[in-house]
Design a protein around this motif. Structure first.
Motif, PDB file in Angstrom:
ATOM      1  N   ARG A  84       6.203  27.972  88.485  1.00 26.53           N
ATOM      2  CA  ARG A  84       4.933  28.685  88.662  1.00 26.53           C
ATOM      3  C   ARG A  84       4.548  29.523  87.442  1.00 26.53           C
ATOM      4  NH1 ARG A  84       6.169  31.883  93.954  1.00 26.53           N
ATOM      5  NH2 ARG A  84       4.164  32.820  93.476  1.00 26.53           N
ATOM      6  N   LEU A  85       5.449  29.578  86.446  1.00 26.43           N
ATOM      7  CA  LEU A  85       5.149  30.383  85.260  1.00 26.43           C
ATOM      8  C   LEU A  85       3.972  29.817  84.462  1.00 26.43           C
ATOM      9  CD1 LEU A  85       8.596  31.499  83.815  1.00 26.43           C
ATOM     10  CD2 LEU A  85       6.743  32.940  84.646  1.00 26.43           C
ATOM     11  N   GLU A  86       3.826  28.492  84.461  1.00 29.12           N
ATOM     12  CA  GLU A  86       2.735  27.891  83.689  1.00 29.12           C
ATOM     13  C   GLU A  86       1.376  28.365  84.216  1.00 29.12           C
ATOM     14  OE1 GLU A  86       1.092  23.462  82.386  1.00 29.12           O
ATOM     15  OE2 GLU A  86       2.933  23.661  83.561  1.00 29.12           O
ATOM     16  N   ARG A  87       1.241  28.409  85.533  1.00 37.13           N
ATOM     17  CA  ARG A  87      -0.019  28.884  86.109  1.00 37.13           C
ATOM     18  C   ARG A  87      -0.252  30.357  85.774  1.00 37.13           C
ATOM     19  NH1 ARG A  87      -1.743  31.510  90.667  1.00 37.13           N
ATOM     20  NH2 ARG A  87      -3.846  30.942  91.420  1.00 37.13           N
ATOM     21  N   LEU A  88       0.829  31.125  85.765  1.00 33.89           N
ATOM     22  CA  LEU A  88       0.700  32.541  85.427  1.00 33.89           C
ATOM     23  C   LEU A  88       0.263  32.710  83.969  1.00 33.89           C
ATOM     24  CD1 LEU A  88       1.035  35.440  86.403  1.00 33.89           C
ATOM     25  CD2 LEU A  88       3.421  35.342  85.687  1.00 33.89           C
ATOM     26  N   GLU A  89       0.773  31.846  83.092  1.00 36.80           N
ATOM     27  CA  GLU A  89       0.342  31.907  81.693  1.00 36.80           C
ATOM     28  C   GLU A  89      -1.143  31.601  81.568  1.00 36.80           C
ATOM     29  OE1 GLU A  89       2.995  29.134  79.866  1.00 36.80           O
ATOM     30  OE2 GLU A  89       4.391  30.693  79.234  1.00 36.80           O
ATOM     31  N   ILE A  90      -1.611  30.631  82.343  1.00 32.66           N
ATOM     32  CA  ILE A  90      -3.042  30.296  82.317  1.00 32.66           C
ATOM     33  C   ILE A  90      -3.879  31.475  82.806  1.00 32.66           C
ATOM     34  CG2 ILE A  90      -4.808  28.786  83.306  1.00 32.66           C
ATOM     35  CD1 ILE A  90      -2.678  26.582  83.415  1.00 32.66           C
ATOM     36  N   LEU A  91      -3.426  32.114  83.885  1.00 34.84           N
ATOM     37  CA  LEU A  91      -4.154  33.271  84.414  1.00 34.84           C
ATOM     38  C   LEU A  91      -4.177  34.405  83.404  1.00 34.84           C
ATOM     39  CD1 LEU A  91      -2.945  33.433  88.142  1.00 34.84           C
ATOM     40  CD2 LEU A  91      -5.205  32.768  87.314  1.00 34.84           C
ATOM     41  N   SER A  92      -3.046  34.632  82.737  1.00 28.66           N
ATOM     42  CA  SER A  92      -3.007  35.733  81.772  1.00 28.66           C
ATOM     43  C   SER A  92      -3.904  35.460  80.565  1.00 28.66           C
ATOM     44  CB  SER A  92      -1.571  35.970  81.309  1.00 28.66           C
ATOM     45  OG  SER A  92      -1.082  34.831  80.625  1.00 28.66           O
ATOM     46  N   SER A  93      -4.080  34.181  80.222  1.00 27.95           N
ATOM     47  CA  SER A  93      -4.959  33.850  79.091  1.00 27.95           C
ATOM     48  C   SER A  93      -6.429  34.026  79.431  1.00 27.95           C
ATOM     49  CB  SER A  93      -4.698  32.412  78.641  1.00 27.95           C
ATOM     50  OG  SER A  93      -5.078  31.499  79.665  1.00 27.95           O
ATOM     51  N   LYS A  94      -6.750  34.132  80.728  1.00 29.54           N
ATOM     52  CA  LYS A  94      -8.134  34.305  81.154  1.00 29.54           C
ATOM     53  C   LYS A  94      -8.511  35.773  81.349  1.00 29.54           C
ATOM     54  CE  LYS A  94      -8.509  29.822  83.479  1.00 29.54           C
ATOM     55  NZ  LYS A  94      -8.749  29.121  84.766  1.00 29.54           N
ATOM     56  N   GLU A  95      -7.571  36.660  81.092  1.00 23.59           N
ATOM     57  CA  GLU A  95      -7.888  38.082  81.229  1.00 23.59           C
ATOM     58  C   GLU A  95      -8.824  38.510  80.097  1.00 23.59           C
ATOM     59  OE1 GLU A  95      -4.386  40.510  81.636  1.00 23.59           O
ATOM     60  OE2 GLU A  95      -4.745  40.500  83.802  1.00 23.59           O
ATOM     61  N   PRO A  97     -10.239  40.175  76.725  1.00 25.00           N
ATOM     62  CA  PRO A  97      -9.541  40.236  75.433  1.00 25.00           C
ATOM     63  C   PRO A  97      -8.695  41.490  75.250  1.00 25.00           C
ATOM     64  CG  PRO A  97     -11.795  39.486  75.136  1.00 25.00           C
ATOM     65  CD  PRO A  97     -11.669  39.890  76.572  1.00 25.00           C
ATOM     66  N   ASN A  98      -9.184  42.611  75.737  1.00 24.66           N
ATOM     67  CA  ASN A  98      -8.421  43.847  75.553  1.00 24.66           C
ATOM     68  C   ASN A  98      -7.181  43.915  76.446  1.00 24.66           C
ATOM     69  OD1 ASN A  98     -10.042  44.018  77.845  1.00 24.66           O
ATOM     70  ND2 ASN A  98     -10.189  46.252  77.728  1.00 24.66           N
ATOM     71  N   LYS A  99      -7.077  43.020  77.443  1.00 25.85           N
ATOM     72  CA  LYS A  99      -5.921  42.997  78.349  1.00 25.85           C
ATOM     73  C   LYS A  99      -5.030  41.778  78.118  1.00 25.85           C
ATOM     74  CE  LYS A  99      -7.381  46.427  81.089  1.00 25.85           C
ATOM     75  NZ  LYS A  99      -6.587  47.635  81.397  1.00 25.85           N
ATOM     76  N   ARG A 100      -5.534  40.804  77.360  1.00 30.09           N
ATOM     77  CA  ARG A 100      -4.850  39.516  77.256  1.00 30.09           C
ATOM     78  C   ARG A 100      -3.463  39.636  76.617  1.00 30.09           C
ATOM     79  NH1 ARG A 100      -8.822  35.796  74.746  1.00 30.09           N
ATOM     80  NH2 ARG A 100      -9.863  36.255  76.742  1.00 30.09           N
ATOM     81  N   GLN A 101      -3.390  40.347  75.512  1.00 28.94           N
ATOM     82  CA  GLN A 101      -2.108  40.455  74.808  1.00 28.94           C
ATOM     83  C   GLN A 101      -1.063  41.165  75.664  1.00 28.94           C
ATOM     84  OE1 GLN A 101      -2.336  42.413  71.036  1.00 28.94           O
ATOM     85  NE2 GLN A 101      -0.189  42.082  70.544  1.00 28.94           N
ATOM     86  N   ASN A 102      -1.497  42.183  76.356  1.00 27.90           N
ATOM     87  CA  ASN A 102      -0.587  42.908  77.236  1.00 27.90           C
ATOM     88  C   ASN A 102      -0.078  42.003  78.356  1.00 27.90           C
ATOM     89  OD1 ASN A 102       0.776  45.244  77.629  1.00 27.90           O
ATOM     90  ND2 ASN A 102      -0.831  46.268  78.790  1.00 27.90           N
ATOM     91  N   ALA A 103      -0.965  41.171  78.908  1.00 29.45           N
ATOM     92  CA  ALA A 103      -0.572  40.269  79.992  1.00 29.45           C
ATOM     93  C   ALA A 103       0.425  39.236  79.496  1.00 29.45           C
ATOM     94  CB  ALA A 103      -1.808  39.586  80.565  1.00 29.45           C
ATOM     95  N   ARG A 104       0.194  38.729  78.288  1.00 30.42           N
ATOM     96  CA  ARG A 104       1.130  37.746  77.741  1.00 30.42           C
ATOM     97  C   ARG A 104       2.510  38.356  77.499  1.00 30.42           C
ATOM     98  NH1 ARG A 104      -2.864  34.702  73.341  1.00 30.42           N
ATOM     99  NH2 ARG A 104      -4.050  33.488  74.898  1.00 30.42           N
ATOM    100  N   LEU A 105       2.523  39.595  77.078  1.00 31.85           N
ATOM    101  CA  LEU A 105       3.808  40.274  76.900  1.00 31.85           C
ATOM    102  C   LEU A 105       4.545  40.407  78.227  1.00 31.85           C
ATOM    103  CD1 LEU A 105       2.877  43.088  74.343  1.00 31.85           C
ATOM    104  CD2 LEU A 105       4.250  41.032  73.922  1.00 31.85           C
ATOM    105  N   ARG A 106       3.790  40.677  79.276  1.00 30.89           N
ATOM    106  CA  ARG A 106       4.411  40.790  80.604  1.00 30.89           C
ATOM    107  C   ARG A 106       4.994  39.452  81.055  1.00 30.89           C
ATOM    108  NH1 ARG A 106      -0.841  43.814  83.183  1.00 30.89           N
ATOM    109  NH2 ARG A 106      -0.763  45.684  81.896  1.00 30.89           N
ATOM    110  N   VAL A 107       4.259  38.371  80.804  1.00 29.95           N
ATOM    111  CA  VAL A 107       4.743  37.042  81.170  1.00 29.95           C
ATOM    112  C   VAL A 107       5.982  36.683  80.350  1.00 29.95           C
ATOM    113  CG1 VAL A 107       4.167  34.591  81.233  1.00 29.95           C
ATOM    114  CG2 VAL A 107       2.465  36.273  81.922  1.00 29.95           C
ATOM    115  N   ASP A 108       5.959  37.001  79.062  1.00 23.83           N
ATOM    116  CA  ASP A 108       7.124  36.737  78.215  1.00 23.83           C
ATOM    117  C   ASP A 108       8.339  37.520  78.693  1.00 23.83           C
ATOM    118  OD1 ASP A 108       5.660  35.008  76.657  1.00 23.83           O
ATOM    119  OD2 ASP A 108       5.211  36.487  75.097  1.00 23.83           O
ATOM    120  N   GLN A 109       8.119  38.759  79.099  1.00 25.57           N
ATOM    121  CA  GLN A 109       9.222  39.567  79.629  1.00 25.57           C
ATOM    122  C   GLN A 109       9.782  38.941  80.901  1.00 25.57           C
ATOM    123  OE1 GLN A 109      10.760  42.309  78.391  1.00 25.57           O
ATOM    124  NE2 GLN A 109      12.170  42.170  80.123  1.00 25.57           N
TER     125      GLN A 109
END
Length: 197
Positions: A84-95, A97-109
């Motif tokens: 299910r991580l792939e779907r979460l990555e897609i969702l985080s990329s749709k946040e 712009p000011n939240k996108r990098q933070n969301a990707r860091l959370r997914v990476d963590q």
């Protein structure tokens, strides 16, 4: 609406996974459907990671019959998160712009934490297999029956020892042959002197 911070401490090796950055701390973040979906997904993953960590603590105390069941449960949960991580990555990329990098860091963590759990599970399985193999070898050794040697048991001579003995015999024979030749020559000299006499 403000959600609380979360901190999980792994019972496997003391690894500290901090999820407090995953909480939404202002009301405006709740107005975006994408952000809400990412938040809900992250919180669900957080719950699953916590459950996996609890199961990892049960592995050390589980008996031989139930340890395989616990291992399978942990592996199934880890596989579910990875799928299910792939779907979460897609969702985080749709946040936004000011939240996108933070969301990707959370997914990476999250990826790192799940991979860490996977490694801990494999290490435990490796130790368990090694321990079970040692126990099998010990039982096999204890159950083996040893018997005494038969009365007619012979120990074959070492080939190198036999070869050395043969060489020694040949050497002694050559010495005897040379000595005999020397004695014959001495006898011939004596006869020559007598005849010349």
């Amino acid at each position: 609406m403000c959600l609380p911070h979360f901190v999980i401490h792994s019972s496997v090796d003391g690894h500290l996974s901090c999820f407090h950055h995953w909480a939404v701390e202002n009301n405006t973040a709740m107005n975006s459907g994408v952000e809400v979906s990412v938040l809900v997904s992250l919180l669900n993953f957080l719950r699953q990671v916590h459950e996996i960590q609890s199961c990892m603590g049960r592995l050390e105390t589980a008996d031989k019959q139930s340890v395989h069941i616990v291992e399978n449960e942990i592996q199934a949960s880890i596989d579910q998160i990875f799928s299910r991580l792939e779907r979460l990555e897609i969702l985080s990329s749709k946040e936004p712009p000011n939240k996108r990098q933070n969301a990707r860091l959370r997914v990476d963590q999250l990826k790192y934490d799940v991979q860490h759990l996977q490694t801990a599970l494999r290490n435990f399985q490796h130790r368990r297999h090694a321990r079970e193999q040692q126990e099998r070898q010990r039982e096999e050794l204890l159950s083996r029956t040893f018997t005494t040697n038969d009365s007619d048991t012979t120990i074959p001579m070492d080939e190198s020892l036999q070869f050395n003995s043969s060489l020694q015999k040949v050497h002694n024979g050559m010495d005897d042959l040379i000595l005999d030749g020397h004695n014959i020559l001495d006898g011939l000299r004596t006869q020559r002197l007598t005849l010349k006499g």
